[in-house]
Structures are given as structure tokens and as C-alpha cells.
Write a protein that holds these residues in place. Structure first.
Motif, PDB file in Angstrom:
ATOM      1  N   ALA A  46       0.831  -1.206   0.000  1.00 61.30           N
ATOM      2  CA  ALA A  46       0.000   0.000   0.000  1.00 61.30           C
ATOM      3  C   ALA A  46       0.867   1.259   0.000  1.00 61.30           C
ATOM      4  O   ALA A  46       0.546   2.251  -0.666  1.00 61.30           O
ATOM      5  CB  ALA A  46      -0.928  -0.010   1.213  1.00 61.30           C
ATOM      6  N   VAL A  47       1.982   1.209   0.730  1.00 57.10           N
ATOM      7  CA  VAL A  47       2.913   2.346   0.736  1.00 57.10           C
ATOM      8  C   VAL A  47       3.512   2.542  -0.652  1.00 57.10           C
ATOM      9  O   VAL A  47       3.620   3.667  -1.154  1.00 57.10           O
ATOM     10  CB  VAL A  47       4.024   2.125   1.787  1.00 57.10           C
ATOM     11  N   LEU A  48       3.896   1.434  -1.288  1.00 59.66           N
ATOM     12  CA  LEU A  48       4.453   1.529  -2.641  1.00 59.66           C
ATOM     13  C   LEU A  48       3.428   2.084  -3.622  1.00 59.66           C
ATOM     14  O   LEU A  48       3.744   2.942  -4.455  1.00 59.66           O
ATOM     15  CB  LEU A  48       4.929   0.151  -3.108  1.00 59.66           C
ATOM     16  N   ASP A  49       2.199   1.589  -3.520  1.00 58.70           N
ATOM     17  CA  ASP A  49       1.158   2.027  -4.453  1.00 58.70           C
ATOM     18  C   ASP A  49       0.834   3.509  -4.290  1.00 58.70           C
ATOM     19  O   ASP A  49       0.454   4.178  -5.259  1.00 58.70           O
ATOM     20  CB  ASP A  49      -0.111   1.196  -4.260  1.00 58.70           C
ATOM     21  N   LEU A  53       6.883   5.974  -0.225  1.00 60.56           N
ATOM     22  CA  LEU A  53       8.093   5.410   0.368  1.00 60.56           C
ATOM     23  C   LEU A  53       9.132   6.523   0.495  1.00 60.56           C
ATOM     24  O   LEU A  53       9.499   7.155  -0.497  1.00 60.56           O
ATOM     25  CB  LEU A  53       8.627   4.284  -0.520  1.00 60.56           C
ATOM     26  N   PRO A  54       9.607   6.792   1.708  1.00 59.35           N
ATOM     27  CA  PRO A  54      10.566   7.896   1.867  1.00 59.35           C
ATOM     28  C   PRO A  54      11.895   7.596   1.183  1.00 59.35           C
ATOM     29  O   PRO A  54      12.342   6.448   1.133  1.00 59.35           O
ATOM     30  CB  PRO A  54      10.732   8.007   3.389  1.00 59.35           C
ATOM     31  N   THR A  55      12.511   8.625   0.661  1.00 57.89           N
ATOM     32  CA  THR A  55      13.808   8.478  -0.004  1.00 57.89           C
ATOM     33  C   THR A  55      14.911   8.334   1.034  1.00 57.89           C
ATOM     34  O   THR A  55      15.022   9.152   1.953  1.00 57.89           O
ATOM     35  CB  THR A  55      14.095   9.697  -0.899  1.00 57.89           C
ATOM     36  N   GLU A  56      15.704   7.293   0.900  1.00 58.71           N
ATOM     37  CA  GLU A  56      16.840   7.112   1.799  1.00 58.71           C
ATOM     38  C   GLU A  56      17.990   8.008   1.358  1.00 58.71           C
ATOM     39  O   GLU A  56      18.091   8.390   0.193  1.00 58.71           O
ATOM     40  CB  GLU A  56      17.285   5.645   1.785  1.00 58.71           C
ATOM     41  N   ARG A  57      18.861   8.318   2.322  1.00 61.70           N
ATOM     42  CA  ARG A  57      20.011   9.165   2.018  1.00 61.70           C
ATOM     43  C   ARG A  57      21.282   8.533   2.563  1.00 61.70           C
ATOM     44  O   ARG A  57      21.253   7.809   3.555  1.00 61.70           O
ATOM     45  CB  ARG A  57      19.818  10.571   2.604  1.00 61.70           C
ATOM     46  N   TYR A  72      13.303  -0.989  -4.505  1.00 62.43           N
ATOM     47  CA  TYR A  72      12.226  -1.302  -3.562  1.00 62.43           C
ATOM     48  C   TYR A  72      10.895  -1.520  -4.274  1.00 62.43           C
ATOM     49  O   TYR A  72      10.001  -2.177  -3.733  1.00 62.43           O
ATOM     50  CB  TYR A  72      12.084  -0.176  -2.538  1.00 62.43           C
ATOM     51  N   TYR A  73      10.757  -0.958  -5.468  1.00 62.91           N
ATOM     52  CA  TYR A  73       9.520  -1.115  -6.228  1.00 62.91           C
ATOM     53  C   TYR A  73       9.557  -2.354  -7.119  1.00 62.91           C
ATOM     54  O   TYR A  73       8.616  -2.604  -7.864  1.00 62.91           O
ATOM     55  CB  TYR A  73       9.269   0.142  -7.075  1.00 62.91           C
ATOM     56  N   ARG A  74      10.652  -3.122  -7.045  1.00 66.31           N
ATOM     57  CA  ARG A  74      10.784  -4.321  -7.877  1.00 66.31           C
ATOM     58  C   ARG A  74      10.893  -5.584  -7.025  1.00 66.31           C
ATOM     59  O   ARG A  74      11.535  -6.557  -7.428  1.00 66.31           O
ATOM     60  CB  ARG A  74      12.014  -4.208  -8.784  1.00 66.31           C
ATOM     61  N   LEU A  75      10.272  -5.582  -5.862  1.00 67.16           N
ATOM     62  CA  LEU A  75      10.359  -6.742  -4.981  1.00 67.16           C
ATOM     63  C   LEU A  75       9.050  -7.521  -4.903  1.00 67.16           C
ATOM     64  O   LEU A  75       9.055  -8.749  -4.884  1.00 67.16           O
ATOM     65  CB  LEU A  75      10.779  -6.302  -3.569  1.00 67.16           C
ATOM     66  N   LEU A  76       7.938  -6.828  -4.842  1.00 69.06           N
ATOM     67  CA  LEU A  76       6.632  -7.478  -4.731  1.00 69.06           C
ATOM     68  C   LEU A  76       5.943  -7.467  -6.093  1.00 69.06           C
ATOM     69  O   LEU A  76       5.942  -6.452  -6.791  1.00 69.06           O
ATOM     70  CB  LEU A  76       5.769  -6.759  -3.691  1.00 69.06           C
ATOM     71  N   GLY A  77       5.351  -8.602  -6.451  1.00 72.42           N
ATOM     72  CA  GLY A  77       4.679  -8.691  -7.746  1.00 72.42           C
ATOM     73  C   GLY A  77       5.641  -8.776  -8.911  1.00 72.42           C
ATOM     74  O   GLY A  77       5.324  -8.337 -10.017  1.00 72.42           O
ATOM     75  N   VAL A  78       6.813  -9.370  -8.683  1.00 81.17           N
ATOM     76  CA  VAL A  78       7.855  -9.445  -9.708  1.00 81.17           C
ATOM     77  C   VAL A  78       8.284 -10.903  -9.876  1.00 81.17           C
ATOM     78  O   VAL A  78       8.321 -11.664  -8.905  1.00 81.17           O
ATOM     79  CB  VAL A  78       9.069  -8.570  -9.326  1.00 81.17           C
ATOM     80  N   CYS A  79       8.611 -11.290 -11.098  1.00 80.37           N
ATOM     81  CA  CYS A  79       9.028 -12.667 -11.357  1.00 80.37           C
ATOM     82  C   CYS A  79       9.963 -12.702 -12.557  1.00 80.37           C
ATOM     83  O   CYS A  79       9.796 -11.939 -13.515  1.00 80.37           O
ATOM     84  CB  CYS A  79       7.805 -13.548 -11.636  1.00 80.37           C
ATOM     85  N   ARG A  80      10.947 -13.567 -12.492  1.00 79.66           N
ATOM     86  CA  ARG A  80      11.845 -13.795 -13.626  1.00 79.66           C
ATOM     87  C   ARG A  80      11.203 -14.811 -14.568  1.00 79.66           C
ATOM     88  O   ARG A  80      10.650 -15.825 -14.119  1.00 79.66           O
ATOM     89  CB  ARG A  80      13.188 -14.303 -13.116  1.00 79.66           C
ATOM     90  N   ILE A  81      11.288 -14.555 -15.852  1.00 78.86           N
ATOM     91  CA  ILE A  81      10.678 -15.421 -16.863  1.00 78.86           C
ATOM     92  C   ILE A  81      11.794 -16.025 -17.714  1.00 78.86           C
ATOM     93  O   ILE A  81      12.617 -15.289 -18.267  1.00 78.86           O
ATOM     94  CB  ILE A  81       9.706 -14.634 -17.767  1.00 78.86           C
TER      95      ILE A  81
END
Length: 564
Positions: A46-49, A53-57, A72-81
């Protein structure tokens, strides 16, 4: 470059992570803990959507610089084909702000695949009790069923072979839908059976670490890394999936993750956030109220397989089992000291441990080797990592001095009565090695490394020089370039805030994998090699590491004692 590597994902690419074991007394405890992890994943999604998500420094070396958050936006709902020549990735599309699209997870239990809708457009997101009830149904249903064909084993095969098998599976509409559900899932939850206590049984060196059900932490790590083989939990996996959370009834829990979308730092921060959420809630033995709710049970995915498909599964099982048998892997907890002592020496723990690894390798081989250590380049847009090359000339001078015999040592039948290199010279060489290693590290994280630049040039040259009439530039075909890129020592620091650790396999048949996690008063090493190599042994390497770390402490304590 991950997507162009045809090697099997287990051991060769996917790391495994061990969480602190849990204490489960009932199947309800298992489902409750798993439900809390899934609940945390939904909160994070939900935070990603919402793009909040706060920017790290950066905290050091030009602190304050913003870090790229794309991983961080490529961890959930991602798969290698898998692909015939090169793999690709499925990455779920980013919803518009305020949109709450349907979400599901896939749960694998006893090699059975279940689709669990966790968020629906008409009723919103499942709460913890509802998630727990769905998982209880799976844990009750799967043991009552006949063993299914272990389709998950196909994802452990060499990538072109898996591509071919997947293309055949996709000819059946039901299989095609199953594949889409798995590949589009938010994540995969693997509900495992414990590995036998005798699996990979060996004498454990160093401090005693985690145990679960009588199993040591090397056993636990192997469960996360590859599942234990076709007769254990390896069919309870989908190795293409970025996030696979793993839980077994004896309290062992952890993660197997596919490496191509993100580096370990992003993955560790994500799953430790899940763990903190689960641990922040009070324990409960109450049966979830949702057990009697209107929710339909999870959908069990069934496959339509031909004789050819079964043969391919058997072949993939044989290949994976042979790979697992060849893996020489152990967790080594060094208990002499940790980062508190190292910092008292005014040295970065990462620099210190890298030099300890160089000394250990030199003790065993009488030389150094091309060494890979990952350096984050997230200060740059879409940055991943560059390579810190720790085998510097300065490191070689220092390790050679440290490894030379000293007074009292025995050489053959004679005792050494002289010291070849004085402590003062060793200290000077140490300072030079530390300075160069620190410079190498800083150069890389600030974008001044060499490897990613050369890699980009090489790949660009491949696109424009694919024929004998137009060959690659000589630099990329020179023997020195090949040697420089054969990493017989592949290392990385994988620090955690919990007592978790992450390990992986070696990247060369005659090489070592060595991840490390410095704690205040200890250091956790995950060491890997292959039994088939005549030149490597994690047992010997762990011993050499222990000797190196001990001698470094003695050596560095002397100047401070003299100054007092």
C-alpha cells in the motif's frame, strides 16, 4: 547480467536468508505467524502504491546524498521469466494513486500450489484473521492429498531447458493460467517440512548459533538456499519468484530470493520490516473468527501434464540433486570479537573483514585471487552495484608479511630463530592496505569503479561487433581480462538488524562464496564451495579465517599496549 546467465538459479544465483527461528507448538501458530508476514507485505504494498516510500540518504562518504529507491519497487509482484537466449522479468504495473487493484499470493504446501486472493476490488484487503483462516485451510488440505507432480522443480533447471519446458506447459490453457497466477502473485509463501537433522551433517566450527527442531543453522540455511532436494522441499519452491517466504513447523523460517530485480540490502530491509511487524503483535492461540466466514477456500492449482512433461521434471530433479550434493556450505560464527573491537582499531569493519578474507585465502593458496565485493551505487539513478577489488598490491604485501614464519615456528625439523618482518613494518604495511582498500571502497560507491563501466563497453561492443569480420576489441578477449574477471573469492557484507543472515553459492567451480554479517562481538560468515573442486574446502577456509582474525587481533593490540 543476471538475465543472460543460463545457469540454474538455486545455489548459482538465488541467495538464502535465515530468520531467527520461532517457537511453534501448533499448526495455528504457523498460520498466525505467516498471516502476520503477509499482512505486513500488504501494508508495504500500500505504501508503494501510494508512492509514499521515503527516499533514503547516504549516511557516510558525502552524507545526505539521495539514494535511488527503484529496487524497492521491484520486490513485490515481480518474477523472472525464462527465455531461450535471455530471460526477462514480469514487473506488475504501478496502480494510479487511490486505485486498489486485486492482489493475490501463492502458497505452496507439500508441492501443492494454492492461490489466495488477499485484496479484492469489491471487499478490500483481507485482515490478519482472514489470512490466518486461509492458511489453516491449506495446512489442513494439503496433507490429505496425493503427492502432485513436482512442477516447481522445473524452475531449478538450466534456463534454456526451463524455457523449453514452460513453452510446452503453456500449450494447455489451465497450465497457462497457473503460470500467470504464480508469476503475477505478490509473493510466494512456502510452508515446508523440516529437513532431517542428518542433512549435510558435519562438525560445526565456531560459536553455536540458531537451532530449530534439533537442526543446526547450516541445515537451516540449506533449506532456505535450495530446499534440500527433490525428496525434501525443493519442489515447494518457484525459484523464479523474487520473494519466497519460507516457514516450517519446527520454527525454521527465512527467505529465498531471485537476485535479478534487486540487491540484498533492499530485500533485507523489506523482510526485516515484515518480521518486526509480526513480532510487535502479542502472541495468540485463538482460532481466527474468519474460519467460519463467507470467504471461499483458496484455489488449488492443478496441472495438465503429458509424458514429456514428467520426463523433464525427472531430469530437472536429477540435475538439482546433483548440484545440491556438490555444495560444500557452512555457517561459521567467529566469536573472538566483532565490530566493536574493529572500530576501536579505527578501521571500517568492512575493510577489516575484507583484509581478513585476503589473509585467509593467502594462507591456503600462497597467493591472492581476483576478489569481488559488491559496492552499492544507489547514489546514481537505477544504480545497483560495482565491484570492490580487494586483492590490491598493498593487501598482498601485508598478507605476505603476516603469513611469514616468526620466531618459535617450526619449519621442517628446525625452529625459526629470527623474524623476517618486524611488527613495525607489518603495521606500516597494514596501514597501507587499509588506506588502499578504503579508497577502493569509496571510489566504487561514488561511481569511480571500473567494472560496471567496462561491462557496459563490452556489452555495447557485442551489439556492434558480433562477427569474425568485426570482432570484440582485443581488451575483452585478452587473457588478463579473463583472469581479472574470474572471481575465485566472491564476497559481500549483508548486515542485518536482527539475528538473521544471508548466504549464497560460489560463482566459480573452484571458487568460494563468502558473505559476512558483523555483529558487536561476533561475525557470522556464510561460506560456500563445491566438493568437486580439488582446491577448495569451506572447513579449511573457516580455519584459516579463524587463524587470520585471531592473529590480526593480537597484531593490532600490540601498538595500543605499547602506547599505554
Amino acid at each position: 547480467m543476471y538475465l543472460g546467465n543460463p545457469a540454474p538459479l538455486p545455489i548459482n544465483s538465488n541467495p538464502g536468508m535465515v530468520f531467527p527461528p520461532r517457537k511453534f507448538t501448533t499448526v495455528l501458530d504457523v498460520s498466525r505467524f505467516a498471516a502476520r508476514l503477509l499482512d505486513a507485505a500488504l501494508s508495504h504494498k500500500a505504501v508503494l502504491d501510494s508512492r509514499s516510500l521515503p527516499t533514503e540518504r547516504a549516511t557516510s562518504r558525502e552524507p545526505g546524498q539521495p539514494l535511488c529507491m527503484s529496487q524497492y519497487y521491484r520486490l513485490l509482484g515481480v518474477c523472472r521469466i525464462p527465455g531461450k537466449l535471455r530471460d526477462s522479468q514480469y514487473i506488475s504495473s504501478q496502480p494510479t494513486v487511490g486505485e486498489h487493484p486485486p492482489e493475490h499470493v501463492v502458497v505452496i504446501c507439500r508441492s501443492q500450489f494454492y492461490c489466495v486472493p488477499v485484496q479484492a476490488a469489491d471487499r478490500g484487503r483481507l485482515n490478519e484473521d482472514e489470512l490466518c483462516a486461509q492458511l489453516l485451510h491449506i495446512l489442513d488440505d494439503a496433507p490429505c492429498l496425493a503427492s502432485p507432480p513436482p512442477v516447481g522443480l522445473l524452475t531449478s533447471w538450466r534456463r534454456p531447458k526451463w524455457w523449453e519446458a514452460r513453452e510446452t506447459l503453456r500449450k494447455e490453457e489451465r497450465n497457462r493460467r497457473n503460470l500467470e497466477l504464480i508469476e503475477h502473485a505478490l509473493l510466494i509463501l512456502c510452508l515446508d517440512e523440516p529437513l532431517p537433522t542428518t542433512f549435510n551433517l558435519r562438525v560445526q566450527r565456531g560459536m553455536k548459533g540458531h537451532t530449530a527442531g534439533g537442526r543446526d543453522e547450516t541445515n537451516l540455511a540449506l533449506q532456505m538456499l535450495h530446499g534440500g532436494g527433490s525428496v525434501h522441499n525443493s519442489a515447494n519452491r518457484w525459484f523464479d519468484k523474487t520473494i519466497q517466504l519460507i516457514i516450517s513447523g519446527d520454527g525454521a523460517c527465512g527467505l529465498c530470493y531471485e537476485h535479478s530485480p534487486a540487491e540484498g540490502v533492499a530485500v533485507i530491509q523489506l523482510v526485516e520490516q515484515f518480521l518486526k511487524h509480526a513480532e510487535s503483535l502479542p502472541p495468540t492461540s485463538e482460532v481466527p473468527a474468519a474460519c467460519g466466514s463467507h470467504l471461499p477456500p483458496p484455489e488449488r492449482l492443478e496441472w495438465i501434464l503429458e509424458t514429456e512433461d514428467h520426463k523433464r521434471i525427472e531430469e530437472s530433479a536429477l540435475q538439482l540433486d546433483n548440484l545440491i550434493k556438490d555444495l560444500d556450505f557452512q555457517i561459521y560464527r567467529y566469536g573472538g570479537y566483532g565490530k566493536e573491537f574493529i572500530k576501536s582499531c579505527h578501521v571500517s569493519p568492512d575493510v577489516y573483514i575484507q583484509l581478513a578474507l585476503q589473509l585467509a585465502y593467502y594462507k591456503l593458496n600462497g597467493r591472492l585471487t581476483a576478489t569481488y565485493e559488491s559496492a552499492s551505487t544507489r547514489r546514481f539513478l537505477l544504480g545497483r552495484v560495482d565491484c570492490i577489488r580487494s586483492a590490491t598490491p598493498e593487501a598482498l604485501e601485508w598478507v605476505a608479511a603476516m603469513a611469514q614464519p616468526k620466531e618459535g615456528d617450526e619449519l621442517g625439523n628446525k625452529k625459526v630463530t629470527f623474524q623476517l618482518v618486524s611488527d613495525e613494518v607489518k603495521l606500516e604495511l597494514w596501514n597501507n592496505a587499509v588506506k588502499e582498500q578504503t579508497k577502493e571502497m569509496v571510489d566504487n560507491i561514488l561511481g569511480q569503479g571500473i567494472d560496471i563501466h567496462l561491462l557496459g563497453l563490452r556489452e555495447a561492443a557485442k551489439e556492434t561487433s558480433p562477427t569474425a569480420a568485426s570482432p570484440l576489441p582485443e581488451m575483452f578477449t585478452d587473457e588478463s581480462y579473463r583472469i581479472a574477471n574470474r572471481f575465485l573469492l566472491s564476497t559481500s557484507q549483508v548486515a542485518t538488524t536482527t539475528d538473521s543472515f544471508m548466504g549464497y553459492g560460489p560463482v566459480d567451480p573452484d571458487g568460494y562464496g563468502a558473505s559476512y554479517n558483523p555483529k558487536p562481538n561476533s561475525i557470522v560468515f556464510c561460506l560456500s564451495a563445491f566438493w568437486s573442486s580439488e582446491t577448495t574446502s569451506t572447513t579449511r577456509f573457516a580455519q584459516a579465517l579463524e587463524e587470520s582474525l585471531n592473529s590480526m587481533q593480537t597484531f593490532l593490540a600490540k601498538p595500543r599496549q605499547n602506547s599505554n
